[in-house]
Design a protein around this motif. Structure first.
Motif, short mmCIF file in Angstrom:
data_model
loop_
_atom_site.label_atom_id
_atom_site.label_comp_id
_atom_site.label_asym_id
_atom_site.label_seq_id
_atom_site.Cartn_x
_atom_site.Cartn_y
_atom_site.Cartn_z
N THR A 225 89.68 -57.88 88.51
CA THR A 225 90.11 -56.84 89.45
C THR A 225 89.24 -55.62 89.23
OG1 THR A 225 91.77 -56.00 87.91
CG2 THR A 225 92.49 -57.63 89.52
N LEU A 226 89.07 -54.84 90.30
CA LEU A 226 88.22 -53.65 90.25
C LEU A 226 89.08 -52.41 90.43
CD1 LEU A 226 85.26 -54.89 92.49
CD2 LEU A 226 85.74 -55.38 90.09
N SER B 266 76.67 -55.13 97.04
CA SER B 266 77.11 -56.32 97.78
C SER B 266 75.96 -57.10 98.40
CB SER B 266 78.11 -55.91 98.89
OG SER B 266 78.68 -57.05 99.48
N VAL C 86 91.72 -53.48 93.26
CA VAL C 86 91.38 -54.46 94.29
C VAL C 86 90.93 -55.76 93.60
CG1 VAL C 86 89.86 -54.99 96.24
CG2 VAL C 86 90.64 -52.64 95.86
N LEU D 143 83.78 -46.91 91.66
CA LEU D 143 84.25 -48.08 90.91
C LEU D 143 84.24 -47.69 89.43
CD1 LEU D 143 84.98 -51.00 90.36
CD2 LEU D 143 82.61 -51.65 90.83
N CYS E 226 78.94 -53.03 94.09
CA CYS E 226 79.07 -52.07 95.19
C CYS E 226 77.97 -52.26 96.24
CB CYS E 226 79.06 -50.64 94.66
SG CYS E 226 80.54 -50.20 93.73
N LEU F 266 89.27 -48.63 91.55
CA LEU F 266 88.57 -47.65 92.38
C LEU F 266 89.28 -46.32 92.28
CD1 LEU F 266 88.04 -49.89 95.56
CD2 LEU F 266 86.33 -49.35 93.81
N MET G 75 88.80 -58.92 92.83
CA MET G 75 87.38 -59.19 93.12
C MET G 75 87.26 -60.09 94.34
SD MET G 75 84.24 -58.70 92.31
CE MET G 75 83.17 -59.25 93.64
N ARG H 144 85.31 -50.79 98.98
CA ARG H 144 85.23 -49.43 98.42
C ARG H 144 84.93 -48.42 99.52
NH1 ARG H 144 81.43 -45.67 96.60
NH2 ARG H 144 79.76 -46.95 97.52
N THR I 232 81.72 -53.55 101.30
CA THR I 232 82.81 -53.82 100.36
C THR I 232 84.06 -53.05 100.77
OG1 THR I 232 82.43 -51.95 98.85
CG2 THR I 232 81.07 -53.93 98.53
N PHE J 216 87.17 -57.91 97.38
CA PHE J 216 86.33 -56.70 97.35
C PHE J 216 85.13 -56.80 98.30
CE2 PHE J 216 82.90 -54.11 95.33
CZ PHE J 216 83.51 -52.87 95.47
#
Length: 288
Positions: A135-136, A119, A147, A167, A117, A138, A149, A161, A159, A152
């Motif tokens: 995959t993430l 980044s 989402v 996350l 997060c 959220l 990766m 997010r 990001t 992301f």
């Protein structure tokens, strides 16, 4: 410099955390490991009146195999990823990466979710997670979304997010039979100047390679030209093709001069470590 005063909230349910964020809006931020956030608060780069501590929310510290995925909760630290039996069994390359993140203080308190997060462009995890097809998940006021990766990270410290989303899980597909992974990085500081993730798999006798490059641009870079050049090349013949493919790829990377080295130096490192990572993933001597 001391932290500016703030109010700490410690919800035990995801929904309560989301409601607190909705109540306090941009005056609030989620807080897990805190290794990056607290430094930014001390430096007065960021300032929040309310911190929403996620550490008491049940299930956020889990590592589990669910169907064909490894699921990593948002409170799992780098140190735990380096030592957890499930990670070491299914993703030994990721366990090795985690064992080299930052320093022991960062590994002991910093979380993978927080790392993603935040980044930071020179972080180790994104390139390997892109290679692994992670995959993430959220969770926000409008529900849950997934989402990839690879989509992301939008740029340095940016990001996909939304500020009010949490996350809640990193999902990594379990490796299939014969897949082998490697991550190599190098730098003179705690953050690497270049990181390369590589995978090798022989499908029906046809070798297949995948390569992602991290830390050298604003976000992880899929080295598709390298993959195309190596497609079908048996491991014992890599030395005939790999050096040229690695150097051609490195020459096109969007490197820039900074405290981690000159652009030319980082491109040279990239060519060297593309070669080493691919060879190691394929089990060829010389990759180590």
């Amino acid at each position: 410099m001391r932290l500016a005063p703030f109010q700490l909230h410690r919800p035990t349910e995801l929904q309560t955390a989301l409601e607190l964020r909705a109540q306090f809006g941009d005056d609030s931020a989620y807080y897990a490991g805190g290794t990056e956030l607290l430094l930014a608060l001390k430096a007065r780069v960021l300032r929040y009146e309310h911190l929403i501590d996620l550490k008491r929310i049940g299930g956020f510290d889990r590592i589990a195999v669910e169907k064909d995925e490894l699921v990593i909760g948002p409170l799992v630290t780098h140190l735990r990823l380096a030592t957890d039996p499930l990670i070491r069994e299914w993703l030994p390359a990721y366990a090795k990466l985690s064992d080299n993140v930052g320093n022991i203080r960062v590994r002991a308190s910093g979380t993978l979710a927080g790392n993603l997060c935040f980044s930071e462009p020179h972080a180790d995890p994104p390139a390997l997670l892109c290679l692994l097809g992670a995959t993430l998940t959220l969770s926000g006021p409008d529900g849950e979304r997934s989402v990839p990766m690879a989509e992301f990270i939008l740029g340095p410290f940016t990001t996909a997010r939304a500020d009010d989303e949490i996350l809640t899980a990193i999902r990594v597909p379990l490796p299939t039979a014969g897949e082998q992974f490697c991550y190599r990085s190098f730098g003179h500081l705690e953050y690497p100047a270049v990181g390369v993730a590589a995978a090798y798999q022989s499908q029906a006798g046809a070798p297949r390679y995948r390569v992602w490059i991290g830390c050298i641009g604003d976000n992880p870079i899929h080295a598709e030209p390298v993959e195309a050049a190596l497609a079908g090349v048996p491991p014992q013949a890599l030395s005939d093709v790999l050096p040229q493919a690695a150097e051609a790829m490195a020459a096109e990377l969007p490197a820039s001069d900074d405290i981690y080295g000159s652009a030319d130096y980082k491109r040279h490192l990239a060519a060297v470590f593309i070669g080493r990572a691919v060879l190691e993933s394929a089990g060829v001597a010389g990759g180590r």
